[in-house]
Design an enzyme around this catalytic site. Structure first.
Site, PDB file in Angstrom:
ATOM      1  N   GLY A   1       0.482  -1.581  -0.016  1.00 50.05           N
ATOM      2  CA  GLY A   1      -0.007   0.455   0.267  1.00 50.05           C
ATOM      3  C   GLY A   1       1.000   1.166   0.215  1.00 50.05           C
ATOM      4  O   GLY A   1       0.085   2.524  -0.467  1.00 50.05           O
TER       5      GLY A   1
ATOM      6  N   ASP B   1      -6.470   0.248   7.204  1.00 57.93           N
ATOM      7  CA  ASP B   1      -6.942  -1.000   7.814  1.00 57.93           C
ATOM      8  C   ASP B   1      -5.857  -1.821   7.960  1.00 57.93           C
ATOM      9  O   ASP B   1      -6.180  -3.018   7.276  1.00 57.93           O
ATOM     10  CB  ASP B   1      -8.264  -1.709   6.728  1.00 57.93           C
ATOM     11  CG  ASP B   1      -9.002  -2.469   7.578  1.00 57.93           C
ATOM     12  OD1 ASP B   1      -8.234  -3.023   9.119  1.00 57.93           O
ATOM     13  OD2 ASP B   1      -9.792  -3.304   7.775  1.00 57.93           O
TER      14      ASP B   1
ATOM     15  N   THR C   1      -2.037  -3.218  10.452  1.00 56.97           N
ATOM     16  CA  THR C   1      -1.701  -4.474  11.477  1.00 56.97           C
ATOM     17  C   THR C   1      -1.172  -3.254  11.772  1.00 56.97           C
ATOM     18  O   THR C   1      -0.909  -1.921  12.050  1.00 56.97           O
ATOM     19  CB  THR C   1      -0.933  -5.361  10.939  1.00 56.97           C
ATOM     20  OG1 THR C   1      -0.324  -4.812   9.743  1.00 56.97           O
ATOM     21  CG2 THR C   1      -1.490  -7.079  10.805  1.00 56.97           C
TER      22      THR C   1
ATOM     23  N   PRO D   1       5.590  -4.812   7.644  1.00 51.47           N
ATOM     24  CA  PRO D   1       5.331  -4.326   6.289  1.00 51.47           C
ATOM     25  C   PRO D   1       4.305  -3.119   6.476  1.00 51.47           C
ATOM     26  O   PRO D   1       3.794  -1.819   6.279  1.00 51.47           O
ATOM     27  CB  PRO D   1       4.565  -5.063   5.854  1.00 51.47           C
ATOM     28  CG  PRO D   1       4.256  -6.614   6.679  1.00 51.47           C
ATOM     29  CD  PRO D   1       4.979  -6.758   7.654  1.00 51.47           C
TER      30      PRO D   1
HETATM   31  N1  SAM Z   1      -8.494  -5.469  11.912  1.00 49.67           N
HETATM   32  C1  SAM Z   1      -7.315  -5.745  12.182  1.00 49.67           C
HETATM   33  C2  SAM Z   1      -6.165  -5.104  13.049  1.00 49.67           C
HETATM   34  O1  SAM Z   1      -7.084  -3.938  13.337  1.00 49.67           O
HETATM   35  O2  SAM Z   1      -5.887  -5.598  14.309  1.00 49.67           O
HETATM   36  C3  SAM Z   1      -5.955  -5.029  10.685  1.00 49.67           C
HETATM   37  C4  SAM Z   1      -6.709  -6.221   9.964  1.00 49.67           C
HETATM   38  S1  SAM Z   1      -6.135  -6.731   8.035  1.00 49.67           S
HETATM   39  C5  SAM Z   1      -6.019  -8.415   8.630  1.00 49.67           C
HETATM   40  C6  SAM Z   1      -4.973  -5.732   7.735  1.00 49.67           C
HETATM   41  C7  SAM Z   1      -3.674  -6.382   7.186  1.00 49.67           C
HETATM   42  O3  SAM Z   1      -3.109  -5.111   7.287  1.00 49.67           O
HETATM   43  C8  SAM Z   1      -2.819  -7.471   6.987  1.00 49.67           C
HETATM   44  O4  SAM Z   1      -3.588  -8.354   6.445  1.00 49.67           O
HETATM   45  C9  SAM Z   1      -2.147  -6.603   6.498  1.00 49.67           C
HETATM   46  O5  SAM Z   1      -1.601  -8.393   5.516  1.00 49.67           O
HETATM   47  C10 SAM Z   1      -2.054  -5.757   5.555  1.00 49.67           C
HETATM   48  N2  SAM Z   1      -0.993  -4.761   5.152  1.00 49.67           N
HETATM   49  C11 SAM Z   1       0.065  -4.892   6.233  1.00 49.67           C
HETATM   50  N3  SAM Z   1       1.265  -3.822   6.161  1.00 49.67           N
HETATM   51  C12 SAM Z   1       0.837  -3.719   4.854  1.00 49.67           C
HETATM   52  C13 SAM Z   1       0.939  -2.951   3.651  1.00 49.67           C
HETATM   53  N4  SAM Z   1       2.209  -2.086   3.386  1.00 49.67           N
HETATM   54  N5  SAM Z   1       0.326  -2.849   2.229  1.00 49.67           N
HETATM   55  C14 SAM Z   1      -0.878  -3.287   2.148  1.00 49.67           C
HETATM   56  N6  SAM Z   1      -1.305  -4.118   3.271  1.00 49.67           N
HETATM   57  C15 SAM Z   1      -0.593  -4.135   4.168  1.00 49.67           C
END
Ligand code: SAM
Length: 286
Positions: free
Chosen positions: A144, A162, A164, A169
């Site tokens: 992202g 939304d 982690t 990452p």
């Molecule tokens: N609701 C959750 C929480 O706050 O714990 C987060 C939900 S969602 C599963 C978070 C997503 O962010 C993960 O699937 C992860 O792979 C994604 N993510 C982390 N870093 C990212 C990045 N740089 N670009 C895109 N997605 C990313």
């Protein structure tokens, strides 16, 4: 001490804050190490399925509606006419489902770094993925941060981060540099909403620095909306809005009669979430 049998519980220990959250589990349904993270899925006795990434609880079937509704509807009802939405992260697709409830949205792009999160959610959380085939949806599996650097200026109405926690990452998603890219990509009425962790545990370490970084990137209006989230540390979570215009007024008539159902979000919940706890007042520009 009467401690539960550890083999039947999943526990996320929050060492830094001397606390933990546990769910009683029936069994582990899945476990894998992807190129980006370690994903586990459990079946719990009372909260449906549970997704864990790198040891941190992401969501349960039972209480994810709180987070997903508060990550989407306040932002969508604050923008005057949201048509183009980008979700960064959000691989479980719960936020995407809420965004697509808004009939005015013409295009919702989800940029998730780890395709496996989405594939596992389709299998273990099918109710969150029911809009994945909506013709307005586009999936892109990639970083992202890079996507935001490359995107066309003024091409997006709402950015939903939304992600982690700010490690691995996701670390770069909590920086002034990233917010500068967002500012450029958003139109004049555009806004960003980002999950901003616990008001109780992370106010000084994450929420205040997030406001400063968003403001330094050009966003003149920032505001944090707290909401309950039982499966996350402290049970109290937040979403932070940043806009080029006021983010504390919203289309309350539309919010009152949205034309779709929610489990938590209402016009009054939105209004109430805008009220600030006393300890917030020192750093908000409203
Ligand atoms: N609701 C959750 C929480 O706050 O714990 C987060 C939900 S969602 C599963 C978070 C997503 O962010 C993960 O699937 C992860 O792979 C994604 N993510 C982390 N870093 C990212 C990045 N740089 N670009 C895109 N997605 C990313």
């Amino acid at each position: 001490m009467n401690l539960p049998d550890k083999t039947h519980w999943f526990t996320e220990i929050c060492e830094e804050h001397g606390s933990a959250i546990s769910f009683r589990i029936r069994r582990r349904l899945h476990e894998e190490k992807t190129d980006y993270q370690h994903i586990e899925i459990y079946e719990t006795t009372d909260f449906g399925n549970l997704m864990v990434i790198d040891g941190f609880i992401m969501l349960t079937s039972r209480d994810n509606f709180l987070y997903h509704e508060m990550m989407s509807h306040p932002a969508l009802f604050t923008h005057p006419d949201p048509e183009r939405v980008v979700i960064i992260g959000g691989g479980d697709c719960g936020t995407l489902r809420e965004v697509l409830k808004h009939k005015g949205v013409k295009h919702a792009l989800q940029v998730e770094i780890d395709e496996r999160v989405t594939r596992l959610s389709e299998h273990y959380f099918p109710e969150l993925c029911e809009s994945n085939r909506d013709p307005r949806t586009e999936f892109l599996f990639g970083d992202g941060i890079q996507w935001m650097k490359d995107a066309e200026p003024g091409s997006v109405d709402i950015i939903i981060v939304d992600s982690t926690d700010p490690i691995g990452p996701a670390e770069g998603l909590f920086t002034e540099d990233f917010y500068r890219s967002c500012y450029r990509v958003l139109g004049d009425t555009g806004l960003i909403v980002q999950q901003s962790e616990s008001p109780l545990l992370h106010y000084d370490s994450i929420i205040r620095p997030m406001h400063s970084a968003m403001q330094a990137a050009g966003f003149s209006h920032t505001h944090t909306l707290p909401f309950p989230q039982p499966c996350y540390p402290s049970g109290w979570w937040s979403a932070t809005l940043a806009g080029k215009q006021d983010v504390t007024t919203f289309r309350d008539g539309d919010a009152e009669n949205p034309g779709f159902t929610t489990q938590y979000y209402t016009r009054n919940i939105h209004q109430g979430a805008l009220a600030m706890p006393a300890f917030f007042l020192k750093s908000h520009s409203g």
